[in-house]
Design an enzyme around this catalytic site. Sequence first.
Site, PDB file in Angstrom:
ATOM      1  N   ASN A 111       0.880  -1.171   0.000  1.00  0.00           N
ATOM      2  CA  ASN A 111       0.000   0.000   0.000  1.00  0.00           C
ATOM      3  C   ASN A 111       0.916   1.219   0.000  1.00  0.00           C
ATOM      4  OD1 ASN A 111      -1.805   2.042   0.517  1.00  0.00           O
ATOM      5  ND2 ASN A 111      -2.774   1.036   2.261  1.00  0.00           N
ATOM      6  N   ARG A 171      -2.485  -2.015  -3.570  1.00  0.00           N
ATOM      7  CA  ARG A 171      -3.692  -1.217  -3.407  1.00  0.00           C
ATOM      8  C   ARG A 171      -3.591  -0.019  -4.351  1.00  0.00           C
ATOM      9  NH1 ARG A 171      -5.196   3.169   1.032  1.00  0.00           N
ATOM     10  NH2 ARG A 171      -7.376   3.414   0.479  1.00  0.00           N
ATOM     11  N   HIS A 213     -12.796   2.875  -0.339  1.00  0.00           N
ATOM     12  CA  HIS A 213     -12.813   1.837   0.711  1.00  0.00           C
ATOM     13  C   HIS A 213     -13.474   0.555   0.196  1.00  0.00           C
ATOM     14  CE1 HIS A 213     -13.031   5.216   3.995  1.00  0.00           C
ATOM     15  NE2 HIS A 213     -11.762   4.839   3.833  1.00  0.00           N
ATOM     16  N   ARG A 216     -12.252  15.399   7.354  1.00  0.00           N
ATOM     17  CA  ARG A 216     -13.012  15.833   6.167  1.00  0.00           C
ATOM     18  C   ARG A 216     -14.449  16.159   6.547  1.00  0.00           C
ATOM     19  NH1 ARG A 216     -11.323  10.607   3.400  1.00  0.00           N
ATOM     20  NH2 ARG A 216      -9.112  10.925   3.007  1.00  0.00           N
ATOM     21  N   GLU A 229      -8.242  -5.252   5.014  1.00  0.00           N
ATOM     22  CA  GLU A 229      -8.053  -4.912   3.602  1.00  0.00           C
ATOM     23  C   GLU A 229      -6.859  -5.647   2.999  1.00  0.00           C
ATOM     24  OE1 GLU A 229      -8.691  -0.739   5.022  1.00  0.00           O
ATOM     25  OE2 GLU A 229      -9.275  -0.425   2.936  1.00  0.00           O
TER      26      GLU A 229
END
Length: 403
Positions: free
Chosen positions: A10, A94, A183, A244, A387
């Site tokens: 990743n 990823r 996601h 955010r 993940e």
Amino acid sequence: MSATRVLVLNSGSSSVKYQLLDMADSSRLAVGLVERIGEETSRLKHTPLAGDGAERERTGPIADHEAALKAVAAELAADGLGLDSPELAAIGHRVVHGGKHFTEPTVVDDAVLAEIERLIPVAPLHNPANLTGIRTAQALRPDLPQVAVFDTAFHTTMPEAAARYAIDVATADEHRVRRYGFHGTSHAYVSRTTAELLGKAPEDVNVIVLHLGNGASASAVRGGRCVDTSMGLTPLEGLVMGTRSGDLDPAVIFHLARVGGLSIDEIDTLLNKKSGLIGLCGDNDMREIRRRIDEGDEQARLAFDIYIHRLKKYIGAYYAVLGRVDAIAFTAGVGENAAPVRAAAVAGLEELGLAVDGELNSVRSDEPRLISPEYARVKVAVVPTDEELEIAAQTYALVGRHG
Ligand code: AMP
């Protein structure tokens, strides 16, 4: 000897997270992280999980991604897990943005690299770093399949009615403006695991997945396929997140520019980095916010209430989108650990068949579990996301059969 190992990478702009897994039994052989690449104070943390498991840490300048990956390869080699091993089947990467084009994991070739590059305008922070990671890994092991696993792929099943913004179609198409969602690897893994937890096939189950980490997104999954998700063109849309804003009236941006005199870049930074929980109360860690609430801090309380209000709105919206809901699944840092968030999110929704059992909700565990009372029509689940395992599994499924 058959090749059953998968290295998952990743790659961020200044970091690389990695895990080496053995897909013969889905076990983890090593995990680690290189941070602050390109700085004097780079750091590599490596934990071998097979032998004594002691974490090793190296500090000192690591100039670029190539140097980072070489350092990782050296650590793995020291554990007898070198990248030159014939047991390594593939490297799974990823990749944040796969646009409309990439609907599933894909073996990387030049055309795939070119398409990921073409998507940089819609993922300017992530795709360049992901590309660097792939190219660096290719240089180290040119003979090995490199697989791109896209954060957006799970959401490509969204119907046009959910994926399109209500703006001029020609303008939207010219600039590829639509809702992509993110996601996806987590939403795929968690929705499938929730079906397993219910003892049902994914095709027979409708699930609302709430991925609540520092970034947060919700998705509506009907029979294993995503039909709506809260993040959009970028990961800014939707839920209130750590830093955010999530949803807001787009005219807030015009107002801040015209009346507030902020530049587009300043507004971008404001909404992505200085909003959400941190903008509302100065903290983005839910543990700290809960601690402050317990001490009577009103600002932290209001931040929590705004977070929960938005979350509840999405549960209601996705309930309506799905028509019938079998389960709601909480995942990621907040979803897996913050019992008060789970309790507050479903409080008052008994008429929708939703309830949380206080005792079950307070149990801490790394296992997928149900926290709704026996009588609840809609089950509430906590499913730790994984993940890396999902990326490894998808990578292995794609190349393992040839290994
Ligand atoms: P993630 O992005 O999935 O790694 O989630 C990170 C976030 O999870 C942190 O910013 C915290 O807000 C939250 N978190 C992690 N551990 C806990 C915990 N024990 N209780 C409440 N929130 C937590």
